[in-house]
Design a protein around this motif. Structure first.
Motif, mmCIF file in Angstrom:
data_model
loop_
_atom_site.group_PDB
_atom_site.id
_atom_site.type_symbol
_atom_site.label_atom_id
_atom_site.label_comp_id
_atom_site.label_asym_id
_atom_site.label_seq_id
_atom_site.Cartn_x
_atom_site.Cartn_y
_atom_site.Cartn_z
ATOM 1 N N ASP A 856 0.661 27.555 89.763
ATOM 2 C CA ASP A 856 1.590 28.682 89.676
ATOM 3 C C ASP A 856 1.287 29.553 88.450
ATOM 4 O OD1 ASP A 856 2.853 27.884 91.968
ATOM 5 O OD2 ASP A 856 4.435 26.758 90.925
ATOM 6 N N LYS A 857 1.074 28.914 87.322
ATOM 7 C CA LYS A 857 0.770 29.680 86.114
ATOM 8 C C LYS A 857 -0.593 30.365 86.240
ATOM 9 C CE LYS A 857 3.567 27.124 82.749
ATOM 10 N NZ LYS A 857 3.535 26.298 81.500
ATOM 11 N N ALA A 858 -1.526 29.694 86.891
ATOM 12 C CA ALA A 858 -2.848 30.300 87.096
ATOM 13 C C ALA A 858 -2.722 31.553 87.950
ATOM 14 C CB ALA A 858 -3.791 29.293 87.736
ATOM 15 N N LYS A 859 -1.956 31.453 89.051
ATOM 16 C CA LYS A 859 -1.754 32.615 89.927
ATOM 17 C C LYS A 859 -1.149 33.784 89.140
ATOM 18 C CE LYS A 859 -1.057 30.260 94.388
ATOM 19 N NZ LYS A 859 -0.057 29.973 95.450
ATOM 20 N N ALA A 860 -0.117 33.491 88.369
ATOM 21 C CA ALA A 860 0.561 34.556 87.614
ATOM 22 C C ALA A 860 -0.395 35.242 86.657
ATOM 23 C CB ALA A 860 1.747 33.972 86.848
ATOM 24 N N ALA A 861 -1.235 34.453 85.992
ATOM 25 C CA ALA A 861 -2.173 35.032 85.022
ATOM 26 C C ALA A 861 -3.264 35.847 85.718
ATOM 27 C CB ALA A 861 -2.783 33.931 84.162
ATOM 28 N N TYR A 862 -3.767 35.345 86.846
ATOM 29 C CA TYR A 862 -4.766 36.127 87.597
ATOM 30 C C TYR A 862 -4.177 37.460 88.052
ATOM 31 C CZ TYR A 862 -8.112 32.229 87.995
ATOM 32 O OH TYR A 862 -9.026 31.237 87.735
ATOM 33 N N LYS A 863 -2.930 37.430 88.537
ATOM 34 C CA LYS A 863 -2.287 38.657 89.007
ATOM 35 C C LYS A 863 -2.105 39.655 87.863
ATOM 36 C CE LYS A 863 0.176 36.601 92.930
ATOM 37 N NZ LYS A 863 1.501 36.190 93.473
ATOM 38 N N THR A 864 -1.716 39.166 86.698
ATOM 39 C CA THR A 864 -1.557 40.061 85.554
ATOM 40 C C THR A 864 -2.886 40.669 85.158
ATOM 41 O OG1 THR A 864 0.304 38.729 84.748
ATOM 42 C CG2 THR A 864 -0.713 40.252 83.187
ATOM 43 N N TYR A 865 -3.932 39.857 85.188
ATOM 44 C CA TYR A 865 -5.265 40.400 84.884
ATOM 45 C C TYR A 865 -5.605 41.541 85.840
ATOM 46 C CZ TYR A 865 -10.288 40.983 84.750
ATOM 47 O OH TYR A 865 -11.541 41.540 84.686
ATOM 48 N N LEU A 866 -5.360 41.344 87.126
ATOM 49 C CA LEU A 866 -5.685 42.370 88.116
ATOM 50 C C LEU A 866 -4.816 43.612 87.960
ATOM 51 C CD1 LEU A 866 -6.284 40.104 91.225
ATOM 52 C CD2 LEU A 866 -7.998 41.468 90.004
ATOM 53 N N GLU A 867 -3.573 43.433 87.507
ATOM 54 C CA GLU A 867 -2.716 44.593 87.244
ATOM 55 C C GLU A 867 -3.305 45.423 86.103
ATOM 56 O OE1 GLU A 867 -0.066 45.864 88.559
ATOM 57 O OE2 GLU A 867 0.679 44.349 89.955
ATOM 58 N N LEU A 868 -3.826 44.748 85.080
ATOM 59 C CA LEU A 868 -4.347 45.450 83.902
ATOM 60 C C LEU A 868 -5.762 45.959 84.113
ATOM 61 C CD1 LEU A 868 -3.073 43.095 81.040
ATOM 62 C CD2 LEU A 868 -2.185 45.346 81.646
ATOM 63 N N ALA A 869 -6.566 45.241 84.870
ATOM 64 C CA ALA A 869 -7.976 45.612 85.047
ATOM 65 C C ALA A 869 -8.373 45.473 86.507
ATOM 66 C CB ALA A 869 -8.855 44.734 84.156
ATOM 67 N N PRO A 870 -7.809 46.301 87.387
ATOM 68 C CA PRO A 870 -8.109 46.151 88.825
ATOM 69 C C PRO A 870 -9.578 46.376 89.155
ATOM 70 C CG PRO A 870 -6.916 48.191 88.391
ATOM 71 C CD PRO A 870 -6.860 47.396 87.134
ATOM 72 N N ASN A 871 -10.290 47.085 88.287
ATOM 73 C CA ASN A 871 -11.719 47.319 88.504
ATOM 74 C C ASN A 871 -12.567 46.651 87.427
ATOM 75 O OD1 ASN A 871 -11.301 49.102 90.786
ATOM 76 N ND2 ASN A 871 -10.566 50.615 89.302
ATOM 77 N N GLY A 872 -11.979 45.686 86.714
ATOM 78 C CA GLY A 872 -12.698 45.005 85.647
ATOM 79 C C GLY A 872 -13.822 44.135 86.162
ATOM 80 N N SER A 873 -14.664 43.705 85.235
ATOM 81 C CA SER A 873 -15.834 42.912 85.626
ATOM 82 C C SER A 873 -15.449 41.584 86.259
ATOM 83 C CB SER A 873 -16.724 42.670 84.400
ATOM 84 O OG SER A 873 -16.004 41.974 83.395
ATOM 85 N N GLY A 874 -14.244 41.096 85.953
ATOM 86 C CA GLY A 874 -13.818 39.824 86.535
ATOM 87 C C GLY A 874 -12.878 39.975 87.713
ATOM 88 N N ALA A 875 -12.688 41.205 88.208
ATOM 89 C CA ALA A 875 -11.695 41.427 89.268
ATOM 90 C C ALA A 875 -12.051 40.688 90.551
ATOM 91 C CB ALA A 875 -11.542 42.928 89.530
ATOM 92 N N GLY A 876 -13.315 40.756 90.949
ATOM 93 C CA GLY A 876 -13.716 40.059 92.173
ATOM 94 C C GLY A 876 -13.518 38.567 92.050
#
Length: 885
Positions: A856-876
């Motif tokens: 659950d915490k992993a999902k939340a953190a991944y989602k926050t990353y994608l909110e902040l960097a939807p086109n970031g190098s780690g988005a895929g």
């Protein structure tokens, strides 16, 4: 090389040498536009406009301050200081209003902050320089947003961070212009406006007139008097009841800093002063130290600890009133309290405080002077004003001070220790002053004087202070008539990349010649045409790197003469078609650069080097001494070891490791040519059959070439590259020979003898600088997979600077690499608390939680990353992980 995102004019652009990508500031999603009472941002917006208007007026008052008459200049500066302190009060009120808004429970607070940021970013009437007025306001807002863990606040924090990056870029652009090296910038799809500073000032002068501003503040300048017949010059003003600095000995200055203490900048300024062995006086505002309670007793606050440390380090701390009021307009008990309350706080810190007082704005009265006499305080004025309170550009501040010092010949310099720009300008000022033979006077309890045994500066390199940096880099593998080499071209490419990417050499000032480009004519043309006729100036530096064959010829006199072998040389006639080192020496002497360093990854002898010199006054000497130095890979009849890691020779690999930070033997963030040789020579000799040599070319005056290490800002993550096993093995061998600071190193000179290099001792730096250096060392150690040592360095960085998000993330990643996922997650969470919009920390946190089994915490953190960097190098990668969880 990619640059940071620049958020300006309402949108961002991430630029690289090849592409540019637009990123619009998104409007809040409908789900986030919550209902609630609208926030009235009009008072804050109006305050921001007033802040800008006052900032503009200050620039109009002080721009071209050398042209008006003395009376007009004095009045303009007096009103300008008053405007500045009005803006300080306005800034404090705006900071408070923004803090209250950010901390409120109003669901539309983020929408309101978005609209205020739009005003900074998108107002078409703003010039680039206008936006510098909002720099401190944005920094304060960034800190407030860090306290809010909601996604909208995190996004706002990211937006403010990118705005601050844009403002730093604006400052750099104006800095380059004012240093007269304003030139072509890399093309981007969206450009900063980049108005010339003179054009900006001219625009402001159409909006505001100096005469009108002065009139609004009660000043009407009389018509200038008619010219009178010339009279003998008046005798020089003497310092008696007040000290102006005009009675100091020639070429003597006193450094003073007003309006502090500042929790960060005061310590950084003190560290810089200590590096130069320069005393100073810090004039403190009482309310920054504490308060006087109802019983009349002093109550000190955290600011007093800053000043107490200054006193302990030997700096004088004086009185600058309690509230920074204009004391010429005060009288009676109010005037007395301004003086005596601060004196009581200073005495509470140290009974032996300096008995010095500086009137705010220099505005004094007979009554005020009387109170000083009763308090046994001496008034200290100034005759050299940095105008750092008005000027947003560090190099402009430095130029103004140096020009005024040159005119006055002596005096008291007024700075303020509450501005980052002062911290940036100070080394450039001190470099030039020591180069021109000025001495620094300190307060001895009764007068200002240079100590009879003046404190020698800590031996360290001066801040580089070079106007421009040039390089000629040559690599030859494909010799038609000499044995082919494997690594020379790659060595040259690696050096060029290091100079441009790490040390900021302009790409169009780095001339790289490979294989058939590196003919005899091509190499000599690079020196004669591109350098000698290309605009090189006396305050520039030149770095020359050659990777290829070298040869030695014995002359009839018995002396040996070395040659570098160009692409088109013939082994049977290299004495006529190669380039003898005597010609390189002549070129070195003929070029106008202050410091030149030749690094030759070829083996030969007979270069005719002279011994360099080093002494304890290095800092004072280096800025004025010419430097012509050379470091070679080995002597005659020695083969260059080509089997280094990553396709480099052993010598060049070691050189690159040294320039990467390992050659900073005293940890001051600067690498001199002497330090570089002290690291490279014994290390290469220990792992090969080469004996590198180092010395000074004829014509050198003992100057030392200086590299300034930029702070590392890489947040460790799964994409961070680490060294190969063979590179790590070689580095371990090289480091085994690394010298401890202050430990003498014996290296070869090219006459066949030996010379001893005394490596510099550690220098005093601020805690912030120490923390950065510890983080940088930790990054090096991580890349070498020395996790325990890296952990210790990142821990040290956090001890020195508890809010250092970069070090917190990096410490967490060291734990992550050792499969200590719970510990890693805690430190990633700490990094996020310190810097909530740092997207990569959320990706690291998600990985740590995932490996620890907390989906659950992993999902939340991944989602926050994608909110902040939807086109970031780690988005895929993040999306893939979400699909699997």
């Amino acid at each position: 090389m990619s640059r940071k995102a620049l958020f300006l004019a309402g949108f961002a652009v991430v630029a690289s040498s090849a592409t540019a990508v637009y990123v619009l500031h998104e409007a809040p999603p409908a789900a986030l536009r919550q209902q609630g009472p609208a926030v009235d941002t009009a008072p804050i917006a109006a305050g921001m406009k007033d802040l800008l208007a006052t900032y503009r007026k200050i620039i109009v008052l002080t721009a071209g301050e050398a042209t008006p008459g003395a009376n007009e200049r004095e009045q303009a500066n007096l009103v300008g200081r008053e405007l500045f302190h009005e803006n300080q009060e306005r800034q404090a009120k705006l900071d408070g209003a923004l803090a209250r808004l950010a901390a409120s429970n109003n669901p539309r607070r983020h929408e309101a902050l978005d609209s205020l940021l739009d005003q900074v970013e998108s107002d078409p009437s703003l010039f680039d320089a206008d936006r510098l007025a909002y720099r401190e306001l944005l920094a304060g807002l960034q800190g407030e947003l860090a306290k809010d863990s909601s996604l909208r606040a995190i996004k706002l924090h990211k937006r403010v961070s990118e705005d601050l990056d844009a403002l730093a870029e604006i400052e750099r652009n104006y800095d380059k212009e004012i240093r007269a090296v304003f030139g072509r910038f890399d093309t981007r799809a969206i450009q900063l406006k980049r108005e010339k500073w003179d054009a900006y000032v001219a625009h402001l002068q159409t909006l505001y007139q100096r005469e009108r501003i002065l009139k609004d503040y009660g000043v009407v300048l009389p018509y200038p008097p008619r010219p009178e017949p010339a009279e003998p010059p008046a005798p020089q003003q003497k310092d008696e009841a007040e000290i102006f600095g005009t009675a100091l000995p020639k070429k003597t200055v006193v450094l003073t800093f007003d309006d502090g203490p500042h929790r960060r900048y005061s310590a950084e300024i003190a560290a810089i002063l200590k590096q130069y062995g320069a005393p100073a006086v810090f004039f403190n505002v009482g309310r920054n130290l504490g308060e006087i309670d109802k019983a009349g007793q002093p109550r000190l606050n955290a600011g007093a600890q800053v000043s107490r440390k200054l006193m302990a380090d030997g700096y004088a701390v004086g009185n600058h009133s309690f509230t920074h009021a204009q004391l010429s307009k005060a009288s009676g008990d109010a005037l007395k309290a301004e003086i005596f309350n601060t004196d009581a706080l200073l005495k509470a810190m140290d009974p032996h405080r300096a008995q010095l007082f500086r009137f705010p704005y220099g505005a004094r009265s007979k009554e005020g002077m009387g109170y000083l006499a009763s308090a046994h305080l001496t008034s200290v004025m100034w005759n050299i004003d940095s105008l750092d309170w008005a000027d947003p550009v560090p190099s402009s501040i430095a130029d103004r001070v140096l020009n005024t010092v040159n005119k006055e010949g002596r005096g008291i310099i007024l700075f303020h220790d509450i501005h980052e720009r002062t911290v940036k300008a100070l080394p450039a000022v001190l470099d030039r002053l020591v180069a021109e033979g000025y001495r620094f006077a300190g307060w001895d309890g009764s007068t200002f004087k240079v100590p009879s045994t003046e404190t020698a500066p800590v031996p360290r390199a001066a801040a580089t202070g070079y106007a421009s940096s040039w390089a000629i880099v040559v690599g030859i593998d494909s010799y038609p008539k000499w044995p082919r080499l494997q690594y020379a071209v790659r060595d040259a490419r690696g050096v060029s990349e290091m100079l441009i990417q790490k040390f900021g050499f302009a790409a169009d000032h780095v001339f790289t010649l490979s294989n058939e480009q590196a003919t005899r004519a091509g190499i000599l043309a690079a020196f004669h045409d591109r350098l000698a006729h290309g605009g090189m100036q006396a305050n520039d530096r030149l770095f020359v790197f050659f990777a290829g064959h070298g040869a030695t010829r014995k002359l009839s006199s018995g002396r040996e003469l070395g040659y570098i072998i160009p692409y088109d040389s013939d082994p049977d006639s290299f004495d006529t078609d190669a380039i003898p080192m005597t010609e390189i020496q002549n070129i070195a002497e003929s070029l106008s650069a202050k410091h030149e360093l030749f690094v030759m990854d070829a083996c030969y002898s007979g270069l005719g080097l002279t011994r360099g010199r080093s002494d304890s006054s290095f800092l004072r000497d280096n800025a004025r001494r010419l430097g012509r130095q050379m470091l070679t890979a080995g002597g005659a009849d020695q083969m260059v070891a080509d089997g280094g890691p990553n396709g480099h020779s052993v010598f060049t690999w070691t050189l690159l490791q040294g320039l990467g930070g390992k050659a900073d033997l005293n940890g001051d963030g600067l690498i001199t040519a002497t330090e570089l040789a002290a690291y490279v020579a014994p290390a290469v000799a220990s792992v090969s059959h080469q004996t590198p040599a180092f010395g000074s070319l004829p014509g050198s005056e003992g100057g030392d070439f200086v590299f300034e290490l930029p702070p590392e800002n890489e947040f460790l993550n799964t994409q961070t590259a680490q060294l190969s096993n063979d590179a790590i093995a070689l580095n371990n061998k090289l480091d085994a020979k690394a010298s401890a600071p202050a430990e003498p190193v014996v290296v070869k000179d090219l006459q066949g003898g030996e010379r001893t290099i005394a490596t510099p001792a550690p220098v005093p730096v601020s805690a912030r600088q120490q923390a950065q250096r510890a983080n940088d060392r930790g990054l090096q150690l991580y890349k070498e997979k020395q996790y325990a040592a890296a952990e210790a360095q990142f821990t040290e960085a956090l001890k020195l600077r508890p809010d250092f998000a970069l070090a917190a993330n990096n410490l967490g990643f060291v734990y992550y690499k050792q499969d200590k996922f719970a510990e890693a997650a805690r430190w990633f969470e700490n990094a996020i608390k310190m810097d909530p919009s740092r997207a990569i920390a959320y990706l690291n946190l998600a990985d740590a939680h995932g490996h620890a089994g907390d989906k659950d915490k992993a999902k939340a953190a991944y989602k926050t990353y994608l909110e902040l960097a939807p086109n970031g190098s780690g988005a895929g990668y993040a999306r893939q992980q979400l699909e699997q969880l």
